[in-house]
Write a protein that holds these residues in place. Sequence first.
Motif, short mmCIF file in Angstrom:
data_model
loop_
_atom_site.label_atom_id
_atom_site.label_comp_id
_atom_site.label_asym_id
_atom_site.label_seq_id
_atom_site.Cartn_x
_atom_site.Cartn_y
_atom_site.Cartn_z
N ALA A 345 -1.92 16.54 3.55
CA ALA A 345 -3.22 15.95 3.99
C ALA A 345 -2.52 14.19 3.22
CB ALA A 345 -3.69 16.23 3.76
N GLU A 346 -1.75 14.04 1.54
CA GLU A 346 -1.61 13.35 0.83
C GLU A 346 -0.59 12.29 1.26
OE1 GLU A 346 0.19 11.92 -3.63
OE2 GLU A 346 -0.97 14.15 -3.46
N LEU A 347 0.78 13.28 2.28
CA LEU A 347 1.70 12.18 2.44
C LEU A 347 1.08 11.65 4.25
CD1 LEU A 347 5.00 11.27 2.53
CD2 LEU A 347 5.36 13.31 3.63
N ALA A 348 0.17 12.54 4.86
CA ALA A 348 -0.39 11.89 6.61
C ALA A 348 -0.86 10.36 6.36
CB ALA A 348 -0.78 13.38 7.02
N GLN A 349 -1.35 10.57 4.60
CA GLN A 349 -1.65 8.99 4.53
C GLN A 349 -1.82 7.99 4.70
OE1 GLN A 349 -5.87 8.70 4.53
NE2 GLN A 349 -6.31 10.74 3.58
N THR A 350 -0.28 8.21 4.08
CA THR A 350 0.87 7.00 4.14
C THR A 350 1.39 6.63 5.86
OG1 THR A 350 2.64 8.26 4.01
CG2 THR A 350 0.94 7.98 1.82
N ALA A 351 1.02 7.40 6.44
CA ALA A 351 1.80 7.06 7.52
C ALA A 351 1.32 5.05 8.56
CB ALA A 351 1.27 7.80 8.85
N VAL A 352 1.90 4.68 8.45
CA VAL A 352 2.65 4.18 9.94
C VAL A 352 3.11 3.84 10.43
CG1 VAL A 352 2.63 1.23 9.49
CG2 VAL A 352 2.23 2.17 7.13
N ARG A 353 2.85 3.20 12.10
CA ARG A 353 3.67 2.63 13.18
C ARG A 353 3.34 2.17 13.66
NH1 ARG A 353 -0.43 4.39 17.92
NH2 ARG A 353 -1.24 2.24 17.84
N PHE A 354 4.15 1.47 14.18
CA PHE A 354 5.05 0.31 14.58
C PHE A 354 5.14 0.73 15.75
CE2 PHE A 354 6.70 0.75 10.89
CZ PHE A 354 6.14 0.08 10.01
N SER A 355 4.88 -0.34 17.22
CA SER A 355 5.35 0.02 18.17
C SER A 355 5.17 -1.17 19.10
CB SER A 355 3.68 0.70 18.76
OG SER A 355 2.33 0.17 19.04
N PHE A 356 5.94 -1.47 20.23
CA PHE A 356 6.88 -2.09 20.77
C PHE A 356 7.03 -2.46 22.39
CE2 PHE A 356 10.31 -0.16 18.29
CZ PHE A 356 9.67 -0.56 17.08
N ASP A 357 6.38 -3.67 22.66
CA ASP A 357 6.90 -3.47 23.81
C ASP A 357 7.94 -4.78 24.40
OD1 ASP A 357 6.73 -6.88 24.44
OD2 ASP A 357 4.60 -6.67 24.78
N SER A 358 8.63 -4.61 25.45
CA SER A 358 9.72 -4.78 26.25
C SER A 358 10.09 -6.28 25.98
CB SER A 358 9.86 -4.85 28.08
OG SER A 358 9.02 -5.57 28.00
#
Length: 385
Positions: A345-358
């Motif tokens: 749970a602790e590590l999951a709170q540190t998540a960041v998602r980067f998502s790109f278009d073309s």
Amino acid sequence: MIFLDAAATTPVRREVLEAMWPYLSGDFGNPSSHHSLGGSAAAALAGARAAVAPALGCRPGEVVFTSGGTEADNLAVKGIALARRAADPRLDRVVISAVEHPAVEESARYLERVHGFAVDVVPVDSYGRVTVEALAAALRPETALASIMYANNEVGTVQPVARLAALARARGIPFHTDAVQAAGWLPLDTATLGVDALSISGHKLGAPKGSGALFLRSRTRLEPVIHGGGQERGRRSGTENVAGAVALATALTLALTAQRDRASRVAALRDGFIRSVQAAVPGAVLTGHPSERLPSVASFCFPGTSGESVLLELERLGVICSSGSACAAGSDEPSPVLRAMGIGAELAQTAVRFSFDSTITAAELQEAAAAVCAAVGSVQALGSP
Ligand code: PLP
């Protein structure tokens, strides 16, 4: 501003806007009307359906236009399960994976809460993958439907959909996949995938929000979810969003043009970005599968931070991204997707998602990686005693 949140949504493409404009202005008819305006709207809708069909490797009659991915998922999960149980009362279970989007998960929970179904949740491995063995263990003679997503919206992991679908169908169980994130990046040919139902959403592809479709293999029983005037062959009532359907068809057709080249170009940029972030941020943990992942998604946990603080800092530095799915944003709970992958749970709170278009470039990703390093560094410094 560098926009790295394309998995949340994308801007409407100019070609799409131009294609849909006539149906918002001069040709504004209702496709059910019996005059000429209605006729041209009906023709536009038929044209959109005929354009979506080859993109999905299906017949036009197998395309049901919806208001987006959420509605397509609801229609598939509720509609197929309820219709099958109506035909055979013993079919009272649905199978989903532990990493489904809430549109699938909550539809299954609704079936459980309101209609007395049992929900069997297939676990995933530490990469977020459903194995054929795990699905095999969850399927039962009473299973009315299996729904396993094509690609995950938080970590980008791609499921072995063709093998999973083959397993379910060999047991006579219809198989639905949520392809909302896969569309534009991965092959959507429903014949090759062997699925009975597949959901897509326009706004992830450069069409407006509020447009989507469900592929529904012919002869798949379906109980409609929205009742009314019997549009979409009774599968989805409501005056059709003609401009939205035209937009979706245009965006999907454009996305398929040179898809493979685009996907491999963006995958190479993604890999470069992942390497840069891992080199610049000691301890950064890549989440999701290292290779079986969407070209467009790089997701990390940054120990010693809070994902939300990193996001704020990144935005201050000109980089827009998200902590996971847009649907879960603002929630204090750690992501159920990451938890299902065995992340604490602790590590999951540190998540960041980067998502790109073309349209993403190497220079933008280089700049973004430097910003990530700075943002994580300053959040960690603030957090340390
Ligand atoms: N399924 C997945 C995997 C998604 O990522 C999303 C949106 O983020 C949806 C379904 C919902 O689609 P829509 O926003 O069109 O309702």
